[in-house]
Design a protein around this motif. Structure first.
Motif, PDB file in Angstrom:
ATOM      1  N   ARG A  38      38.479  24.494  39.877  1.00  0.00           N
ATOM      2  CA  ARG A  38      39.211  25.494  39.081  1.00  0.00           C
ATOM      3  C   ARG A  38      38.328  26.702  38.781  1.00  0.00           C
ATOM      4  O   ARG A  38      38.778  27.841  38.844  1.00  0.00           O
ATOM      5  CB  ARG A  38      39.719  24.876  37.780  1.00  0.00           C
ATOM      6  N   GLN A  54      42.511  24.068  46.163  1.00  0.00           N
ATOM      7  CA  GLN A  54      43.673  23.601  45.401  1.00  0.00           C
ATOM      8  C   GLN A  54      44.125  22.228  45.914  1.00  0.00           C
ATOM      9  O   GLN A  54      44.501  21.362  45.125  1.00  0.00           O
ATOM     10  CB  GLN A  54      44.821  24.611  45.485  1.00  0.00           C
ATOM     11  N   ARG A  72      52.081  19.316  38.540  1.00  0.00           N
ATOM     12  CA  ARG A  72      51.733  20.708  38.246  1.00  0.00           C
ATOM     13  C   ARG A  72      50.855  21.313  39.345  1.00  0.00           C
ATOM     14  O   ARG A  72      51.056  22.459  39.752  1.00  0.00           O
ATOM     15  CB  ARG A  72      51.018  20.810  36.895  1.00  0.00           C
ATOM     16  N   ARG A  75      52.900  21.981  42.497  1.00  0.00           N
ATOM     17  CA  ARG A  75      53.756  23.149  42.268  1.00  0.00           C
ATOM     18  C   ARG A  75      52.925  24.435  42.388  1.00  0.00           C
ATOM     19  O   ARG A  75      53.337  25.399  43.031  1.00  0.00           O
ATOM     20  CB  ARG A  75      54.400  23.052  40.893  1.00  0.00           C
ATOM     21  N   ARG A  76      51.754  24.422  41.808  1.00  0.00           N
ATOM     22  CA  ARG A  76      50.878  25.595  41.878  1.00  0.00           C
ATOM     23  C   ARG A  76      50.451  25.869  43.322  1.00  0.00           C
ATOM     24  O   ARG A  76      50.421  27.021  43.755  1.00  0.00           O
ATOM     25  CB  ARG A  76      49.649  25.383  40.991  1.00  0.00           C
ATOM     26  N   GLU A  79      53.397  27.457  45.091  1.00  0.00           N
ATOM     27  CA  GLU A  79      53.633  28.823  44.596  1.00  0.00           C
ATOM     28  C   GLU A  79      52.616  29.809  45.146  1.00  0.00           C
ATOM     29  O   GLU A  79      52.968  30.920  45.546  1.00  0.00           O
ATOM     30  CB  GLU A  79      53.571  28.849  43.060  1.00  0.00           C
ATOM     31  N   LEU A  80      51.360  29.407  45.184  1.00  0.00           N
ATOM     32  CA  LEU A  80      50.306  30.325  45.598  1.00  0.00           C
ATOM     33  C   LEU A  80      50.202  30.511  47.104  1.00  0.00           C
ATOM     34  O   LEU A  80      49.949  31.612  47.581  1.00  0.00           O
ATOM     35  CB  LEU A  80      48.952  29.831  45.074  1.00  0.00           C
TER      36      LEU A  80
END
Length: 179
Positions: A38, A54, A72, A75-76, A79-80
């Motif tokens: 992160r 990721q 989560r 999903r991230r 999305e990215l």
């Protein structure tokens, strides 16, 4: 990272911090691995290796058994790194990297949903069925034209059926038949 910066430069500190995250993975220190990846992503979110970082976060949460965090993180990731996503737009000049990121996100989602579906069938826990259902749905929304969309559409319908969501299952079975 700051220690590495003092001993070298920012580029080398970034590289060494990435290696440190890999060591945390190897040593089974997944919480530290997640924190480190992160941090790396916060330093350079558009890095060509960001999709891999990721994906490592997703895998670490999965290894820890933190289902909500997996949801989560997946999903991230989608999305990215999906086509048209923020990372893809920033790196659109590198078609190979963008395609690799899309493939990585798709493969990671497919792998995880398959694992969670099998786990749900084995242990019959509603929370596992629910997680698999949600990941199937997100996969099919993000990658509707993938080579595996037909099979995953069917499995999604099966999960809906197992969760007694018969109307949604029927609609999903109809979509499978139309493909």
């Amino acid at each position: 990272y700051e220690y590495f910066v003092k001993k070298s430069d920012r580029e080398e500190a970034y590289r060494l911090t990435t290696k440190l995250a890999g060591l945390y993975n190897k040593d089974g220190k997944h919480k530290l691995e997640i924190q480190t990846f992160r941090f790396i992503l916060s330093k350079d979110p558009d890095n060509l290796n960001a999709p891999d970082y990721q994906a490592n976060i997703v895998q670490a949460y999965s290894t820890l058994g933190d289902r909500e965090a997996v949801r989560r993180a997946v999903r991230r990731m989608v999305e990215l790194y999906r086509p048209g996503g923020p990372w893809a737009r920033k790196n659109e000049g590198n078609e190979t990297a963008v395609e690799r990121a899309r493939t990585l996100a798709e493969n990671k989602m497919r792998q995880l949903v398959t694992e969670y579906h099998e786990y749900a069938q084995k242990f019959k826990k509603v929370s596992d069925y629910t997680l698999a259902r949600d990941i199937y749905k997100e996969y099919l929304q993000a990658f509707p034209d993938s080579d595996d969309a037909y099979n995953l559409s069917f499995y999604y319908a099966e999960i809906l059926w197992d969760l007694d969501q018969w109307r949604l299952a029927a609609a999903q079975y109809d979509r499978v038949v139309k493909k």
